[in-house]
Scaffold this motif. Structure first.
Motif, mmCIF file in Angstrom:
data_model
loop_
_atom_site.group_PDB
_atom_site.id
_atom_site.type_symbol
_atom_site.label_atom_id
_atom_site.label_comp_id
_atom_site.label_asym_id
_atom_site.label_seq_id
_atom_site.Cartn_x
_atom_site.Cartn_y
_atom_site.Cartn_z
ATOM 1 N N SER A 1 7.503 24.111 -29.082
ATOM 2 C CA SER A 1 8.077 23.098 -29.449
ATOM 3 C C SER A 1 9.299 22.861 -29.581
ATOM 4 C CB SER A 1 7.902 22.205 -30.913
ATOM 5 O OG SER A 1 6.250 21.491 -30.919
ATOM 6 N N ASN B 1 11.561 20.959 -27.000
ATOM 7 C CA ASN B 1 12.792 20.160 -26.513
ATOM 8 C C ASN B 1 14.078 20.966 -26.387
ATOM 9 O OD1 ASN B 1 12.443 17.793 -28.375
ATOM 10 N ND2 ASN B 1 11.102 18.966 -29.015
ATOM 11 N N TRP C 1 17.070 19.948 -22.942
ATOM 12 C CA TRP C 1 18.152 18.868 -22.997
ATOM 13 C C TRP C 1 18.744 19.961 -22.470
ATOM 14 C CZ3 TRP C 1 21.043 15.755 -26.295
ATOM 15 C CH2 TRP C 1 20.317 14.986 -27.282
ATOM 16 N N SER D 1 12.653 17.947 -17.781
ATOM 17 C CA SER D 1 11.775 16.066 -18.464
ATOM 18 C C SER D 1 10.875 16.347 -17.159
ATOM 19 C CB SER D 1 12.812 16.279 -18.810
ATOM 20 O OG SER D 1 12.990 16.840 -19.867
ATOM 21 N N TYR E 1 5.566 16.735 -34.416
ATOM 22 C CA TYR E 1 6.252 17.023 -34.142
ATOM 23 C C TYR E 1 6.349 17.271 -32.797
ATOM 24 C CZ TYR E 1 10.632 19.768 -33.030
ATOM 25 O OH TYR E 1 11.238 20.289 -32.223
ATOM 26 N N THR F 1 7.176 15.990 -29.475
ATOM 27 C CA THR F 1 7.889 16.416 -28.200
ATOM 28 C C THR F 1 7.588 16.125 -26.941
ATOM 29 O OG1 THR F 1 8.574 18.405 -30.158
ATOM 30 C CG2 THR F 1 8.550 18.816 -28.123
ATOM 31 N N LEU G 1 9.738 12.934 -27.020
ATOM 32 C CA LEU G 1 11.133 13.420 -27.445
ATOM 33 C C LEU G 1 11.291 13.702 -25.883
ATOM 34 C CD1 LEU G 1 11.054 14.991 -30.566
ATOM 35 C CD2 LEU G 1 11.997 12.732 -29.585
ATOM 36 N N ILE G 2 10.935 14.400 -25.250
ATOM 37 C CA ILE G 2 11.386 15.187 -23.711
ATOM 38 C C ILE G 2 11.545 14.428 -23.080
ATOM 39 C CG2 ILE G 2 10.010 16.231 -21.833
ATOM 40 C CD1 ILE G 2 8.602 18.407 -23.672
ATOM 41 N N ASN H 1 18.358 10.573 -29.656
ATOM 42 C CA ASN H 1 17.777 11.731 -28.547
ATOM 43 C C ASN H 1 18.688 11.434 -27.412
ATOM 44 O OD1 ASN H 1 14.438 12.340 -28.623
ATOM 45 N ND2 ASN H 1 14.543 10.507 -30.511
#
Length: 375
Positions: A15, A19, A23, A29, A105, A109, A113-114, A345
């Motif tokens: 995970s 992430n 980034w 992504s 989490y 993710t 989050l991605i 984020n």
């Protein structure tokens, strides 16, 4: 226990790695959201669509209970430190909870989050990169006001002046799914079946937050506030459904919610779509020109203003009569939580990102206010 711990640490490591890639690795992504999310995310969403209630809400409630139990056991351990059995039980519960947190989490993710690091939708709009001035904003605002004023008088209403929708919320849910799917040629991430929008059981508490709906990444559900006025529901359903397809930015979801509604072929959905963006455009225009100039432009009809309310007076009375906390406090806490989550984020504008839909509309119409082809 050791094997479970190793598995948990591996999941955590993967995970964190995903992430980090989101980034720092260009294009990752977009690739993940296009290639992986439709299979994993939609599988989870379709599974939870079997249930008529919101699984996400249930998980949140369970999490609150678990937190209270953990806190209570931890406090008791301070006084019962010699009771080895009790302390051992508390330790095992903490380890299991840690495993649950790591799993949540991991799902967050993948499903949320991605997606915050995907290429913004606006880069594919006709007017992307161009500059727009107050005159452009004025034309957009007046165009939308004319649309809502006209449509408000064309829809059937009951004796109380409320718009009628044949089939109720169940029919709305299916129309919202079809409306989102209809945009898939222009926006490929919307391909495939959508989850079923679900009503929020805690709509009173959500109303205190002034929220129309929620997307639960850990259950892949699009949920809506049942207490808000009906004309908010079609737009909200489409907004939340777009999140489940990987469009995680709020301005993107607002734009796709609008576009899905106005292209649905359903008069009520079309009206809801225009209402969904009215406040954003109208407020930006008022702030840009001031009261005197604003009042020289077409006024929003009283019927539209009534349809565009968040909650009716009766609904607000119901919310206030059942509240556990002051609405002012709940709203402030919710605003802070949403703003912080967005900024963490990478959305620097935080909660203000909801209103960035105005720029997307300017770029989409690009001065030609006759609803060009999708995309």
């Amino acid at each position: 226990m050791k094997k479970r711990l190793i598995v948990a640490l591996v999941i955590l490591g993967v995970s964190i790695g995903l992430n980090a890639a989101a980034w720092y690795v260009p294009g990752f992504s977009d690739w993940f959201t296009d290639r992986i999310l439709p299979y994993w995310g939609m599988t989870l969403g379709r599974f939870n669509s079997v249930f008529s209630f919101s699984v996400g809400e249930l998980l949140i409630f369970a999490g609150i209970i678990l937190s209270v139990v953990l806190l209570s056991m931890t406090v008791l351990c301070l006084f019962l430190h010699r009771r080895k059995r009790f302390t051992a039980a508390a330790g095992r519960l903490w380890l299991k909870t840690l495993g649950i947190v790591i799993l949540v989490y991991a799902v967050e993710t993948s499903n949320c989050l991605i997606e915050y690091h995907c290429t913004p939708l606006e880069q594919g709009l006709p007017g992307y990169g161009q500059s727009y001035d107050t005159d452009d904003l004025a034309r957009l605002r007046d165009y939308i006001v004319n649309e809502v004023n006209t449509r408000a008088g064309q829809l059937p209403r009951d004796s109380h002046g409320e718009i009628l929708y044949v089939g109720g919320e169940n029919a709305m849910q299916q129309t919202a799914r079809s409306a989102i799917a209809s945009l898939s040629d222009a926006y490929p991430r919307l391909r495939g079946s959508s989850v079923v929008p679900k009503p929020l059981t805690a709509s009173r508490f959500v109303s205190q937050q002034y929220m129309q709906g929620y997307y639960f990444p850990f259950s892949m559900e699009a949920c809506y506030n049942t207490l808000m006025k009906d004309m908010n529901k079609p737009f909200t359903m489409c907004h939340e459904l777009s999140h489940t397809h990987g469009y995680i930015y709020e301005d993107d979801a607002n734009f796709l919610g609008f576009l899905a509604c106005v292209r649905s072929g359903d008069p009520v959905f079309e009206y809801s779509g225009w209402l969904g963006v009215l406040n954003y455009v109208n407020n930006d225009f008022y702030q840009a020109v001031g009261r005197e100039t604003y009042e020289s432009h077409p006024a929003i009809s009283k019927t539209v203003q009534r349809d565009n309310e968040f909650l009716s007076d009766e609904a607000w009375q119901d919310v206030e009569s059942h509240k556990l906390f002051r609405t002012k406090t709940v709203r402030a806490a919710a605003d802070t939580a949403v703003d912080t989550t967005l900024k963490v984020n990478g959305v620097s504008s935080g909660k203000e990102s909801y209103s960035r839909v105005v720029r997307l509309l300017l770029e989409y119409f690009n001065g030609e206010y006759q609803l060009p082809a999708a995309g």
